[in-house]
Design an enzyme around this catalytic site. Sequence first.
Site, PDB file in Angstrom:
ATOM      1  N   ARG A  27      22.901  17.359   8.214  1.00 11.36           N
ATOM      2  CA  ARG A  27      22.411  18.750   8.137  1.00 11.36           C
ATOM      3  C   ARG A  27      23.411  19.740   8.719  1.00 11.36           C
ATOM      4  NH1 ARG A  27      16.636  19.284   7.416  1.00 11.36           N
ATOM      5  NH2 ARG A  27      16.256  17.815   5.725  1.00 11.36           N
ATOM      6  N   ARG A  31      20.033  25.964   8.399  1.00 11.49           N
ATOM      7  CA  ARG A  31      19.521  27.220   8.956  1.00 11.49           C
ATOM      8  C   ARG A  31      20.152  27.654  10.266  1.00 11.49           C
ATOM      9  NH1 ARG A  31      13.656  25.600   7.199  1.00 11.49           N
ATOM     10  NH2 ARG A  31      13.966  24.228   8.967  1.00 11.49           N
ATOM     11  N   ARG A  40      20.979  31.592   1.442  1.00  5.59           N
ATOM     12  CA  ARG A  40      19.622  31.149   1.162  1.00  5.59           C
ATOM     13  C   ARG A  40      18.730  32.353   0.815  1.00  5.59           C
ATOM     14  NH1 ARG A  40      14.884  27.977   3.386  1.00  5.59           N
ATOM     15  NH2 ARG A  40      13.502  29.438   2.397  1.00  5.59           N
ATOM     16  N   ASP A  77      19.143  17.768  -1.876  1.00  6.11           N
ATOM     17  CA  ASP A  77      18.043  17.140  -1.139  1.00  6.11           C
ATOM     18  C   ASP A  77      17.726  15.789  -1.771  1.00  6.11           C
ATOM     19  OD1 ASP A  77      16.061  18.064   1.114  1.00  6.11           O
ATOM     20  OD2 ASP A  77      14.914  16.854  -0.297  1.00  6.11           O
ATOM     21  N   TYR A 154       7.207  10.454   0.107  1.00  7.36           N
ATOM     22  CA  TYR A 154       6.912  11.841  -0.297  1.00  7.36           C
ATOM     23  C   TYR A 154       6.188  11.880  -1.641  1.00  7.36           C
ATOM     24  CZ  TYR A 154       9.942  13.283   3.526  1.00  7.36           C
ATOM     25  OH  TYR A 154      10.486  13.471   4.768  1.00  7.36           O
TER      26      TYR A 154
HETATM   27  O1  CP3 Z   1      23.097  17.095   5.633  1.00  2.00           O
HETATM   28  C1  CP3 Z   1      23.384  18.089   4.920  1.00  2.00           C
HETATM   29  O2  CP3 Z   1      23.941  19.108   5.392  1.00  2.00           O
HETATM   30  C2  CP3 Z   1      23.153  17.983   3.422  1.00  2.00           C
HETATM   31  C3  CP3 Z   1      21.927  18.474   2.903  1.00  2.00           C
HETATM   32  C4  CP3 Z   1      20.626  17.710   3.049  1.00  2.00           C
HETATM   33  C5  CP3 Z   1      19.390  18.376   3.065  1.00  2.00           C
HETATM   34  N1  CP3 Z   1      18.387  17.441   3.060  1.00  2.00           N
HETATM   35  C6  CP3 Z   1      19.225  19.840   3.033  1.00  2.00           C
HETATM   36  C7  CP3 Z   1      17.937  20.422   3.387  1.00  2.00           C
HETATM   37  C8  CP3 Z   1      20.359  16.339   3.106  1.00  2.00           C
HETATM   38  C9  CP3 Z   1      21.330  15.177   3.172  1.00  2.00           C
HETATM   39  C10 CP3 Z   1      18.940  16.188   3.101  1.00  2.00           C
HETATM   40  C11 CP3 Z   1      18.248  14.879   3.096  1.00  2.00           C
HETATM   41  C12 CP3 Z   1      16.795  14.817   3.310  1.00  2.00           C
HETATM   42  N2  CP3 Z   1      15.831  15.630   2.789  1.00  2.00           N
HETATM   43  C13 CP3 Z   1      16.150  13.794   4.040  1.00  2.00           C
HETATM   44  C14 CP3 Z   1      16.841  12.627   4.703  1.00  2.00           C
HETATM   45  C15 CP3 Z   1      17.484  13.001   5.972  1.00  2.00           C
HETATM   46  C16 CP3 Z   1      16.538  13.423   7.057  1.00  2.00           C
HETATM   47  O3  CP3 Z   1      16.598  14.598   7.435  1.00  2.00           O
HETATM   48  O4  CP3 Z   1      15.770  12.571   7.536  1.00  2.00           O
HETATM   49  C17 CP3 Z   1      14.766  14.046   3.992  1.00  2.00           C
HETATM   50  C18 CP3 Z   1      13.682  13.219   4.669  1.00  2.00           C
HETATM   51  C19 CP3 Z   1      14.577  15.196   3.183  1.00  2.00           C
HETATM   52  C20 CP3 Z   1      13.281  15.820   2.792  1.00  2.00           C
HETATM   53  C21 CP3 Z   1      13.226  17.220   3.272  1.00  2.00           C
HETATM   54  N3  CP3 Z   1      13.918  18.275   2.706  1.00  2.00           N
HETATM   55  C22 CP3 Z   1      12.501  17.734   4.367  1.00  2.00           C
HETATM   56  C23 CP3 Z   1      11.634  16.908   5.295  1.00  2.00           C
HETATM   57  C24 CP3 Z   1      12.765  19.115   4.435  1.00  2.00           C
HETATM   58  C25 CP3 Z   1      12.169  20.148   5.365  1.00  2.00           C
HETATM   59  C26 CP3 Z   1      12.862  20.124   6.676  1.00  2.00           C
HETATM   60  C27 CP3 Z   1      13.129  21.506   7.220  1.00  2.00           C
HETATM   61  O5  CP3 Z   1      14.016  21.607   8.071  1.00  2.00           O
HETATM   62  O6  CP3 Z   1      12.435  22.474   6.823  1.00  2.00           O
HETATM   63  C28 CP3 Z   1      13.673  19.424   3.406  1.00  2.00           C
HETATM   64  C29 CP3 Z   1      14.272  20.732   3.142  1.00  2.00           C
HETATM   65  C30 CP3 Z   1      15.740  20.855   3.446  1.00  2.00           C
HETATM   66  N4  CP3 Z   1      16.699  20.000   2.970  1.00  2.00           N
HETATM   67  C31 CP3 Z   1      16.376  21.878   4.201  1.00  2.00           C
HETATM   68  C32 CP3 Z   1      17.752  21.610   4.156  1.00  2.00           C
HETATM   69  C33 CP3 Z   1      18.864  22.431   4.749  1.00  2.00           C
HETATM   70  C34 CP3 Z   1      15.677  23.063   4.863  1.00  2.00           C
HETATM   71  C35 CP3 Z   1      15.359  24.050   3.770  1.00  2.00           C
HETATM   72  C36 CP3 Z   1      15.533  25.476   4.181  1.00  2.00           C
HETATM   73  O7  CP3 Z   1      16.669  25.997   4.130  1.00  2.00           O
HETATM   74  O8  CP3 Z   1      14.511  26.056   4.507  1.00  2.00           O
END
Ligand code: CP3
Length: 354
Positions: A27, A31, A40, A77, A154
């Site tokens: 990540r 944000r 975004r 994602d 999910y």
């Molecule tokens: O690592 C990186 O910088 C690459 C981008 C990336 C994202 N999600 C961007 C994202 C990667 C590799 C993921 C993987 C992901 N997504 C996982 C596995 C890794 C982990 O974190 O355990 C999982 C379980 C997801 C599912 C997912 N997507 C969730 C649970 C969420 C919400 C979390 C949150 O912080 O709100 C997302 C959304 C998401 N994916 C965001 C980002 C930057 C936040 C969205 C936003 O900008 O509001």
Amino acid sequence: MSHLKNDSLLRALLREPVDVTPIWLMRQAGRYLPEYRDVRRRAGDFLTLCRTPALACEVTLQPVRRFPLDAAILFSDILVIPDAMGLGLSIEEQVGPRFADPVGSEKEIRGLRIPDPERDLGYVLEAIRLAQRELSGEVPLIGFCGSPWTVATYMVEGGSSRDFQKIKRLLFERPELLHHLLGVVAAASGAYLNAQVNAGVDAVMIFDSWAGALSRNAYLQFSLEYIRRILETVTRAAHGRRIPAIVFSRGGGAWIEETARCGCDAIGVDWTQDLGDARRRTGGMVALQGNLDPAVLFAPESSIREETTILLESYGKGCGHVFNLGHGVLPDTDPERVATLVAAVHELSRPYHL
Ligand code: CP3
């Protein structure tokens, strides 16, 4: 041999010698970066950002422009695969991911189709091509997907879950139906990672964020087995190079020996494990990636440096370590602390590679 100016990530993943321990952060785009929040906002929502290759490329590059990181990770994602299967993904702040049409019944699960990566996920492949053009060989680009188990949680729960009641019920009530679902997601993920490799990613990573929800036995049958199938399918050499594969297993410390034998080159480790212990138990079979608690980035600079030293010392001398967090960067993190960490790892790791 490499098209890269900095190939230390790939070398460390293949347990080849490096001068300093490479670092990137899960990540690292997100944000906590004001420039991410800008893009975004411009995109309107998270999924539009993912689906607009120029913007996805832009946020992929933001962290490597700001910090001397040793890798970029594709901005996307893990849930784009079920979205391409027609489950209707939405991601909202405070709420997290939601599926409009989760699956659970025999009819819903047997009706799932494997998406065609070029047709249905072409926006991801285009973002990879754009990012590789912009990176022009500075650092490697990591592609990724979720583990079938983690993605399926999910798909069945309809979003994030505390107790995984629906999918665990399926596991014990209708195991053959869950196996079918996992087989479809594994086939889709294998094809998707291959398309990412063809589009130019230098390494691939499989995120098993919910490995820790399972018992050892269930993990081996319902998670690791499908990770193994993906890795069997994925092209491990392309453009004259080896494509290393990383498996991030959150909560999977108890069975790391088994994970090390799934066909991966490296294991991503969460912060609950001692890295030295993980190294001894995997006996040089794989590289290790991790595993600083992301909350350490709330600490003052001097503590970040101390924690960095503790972690480097726990892994010990020699190759095969990629520095990372044990999970993603937290949204309230101050980017200056990330800068401190990256500098600390590059500076303090030198003696471990002499
Ligand atoms: O690592 C990186 O910088 C690459 C981008 C990336 C994202 N999600 C961007 C994202 C990667 C590799 C993921 C993987 C992901 N997504 C996982 C596995 C890794 C982990 O974190 O355990 C999982 C379980 C997801 C599912 C997912 N997507 C969730 C649970 C969420 C919400 C979390 C949150 O912080 O709100 C997302 C959304 C998401 N994916 C965001 C980002 C930057 C936040 C969205 C936003 O900008 O509001």
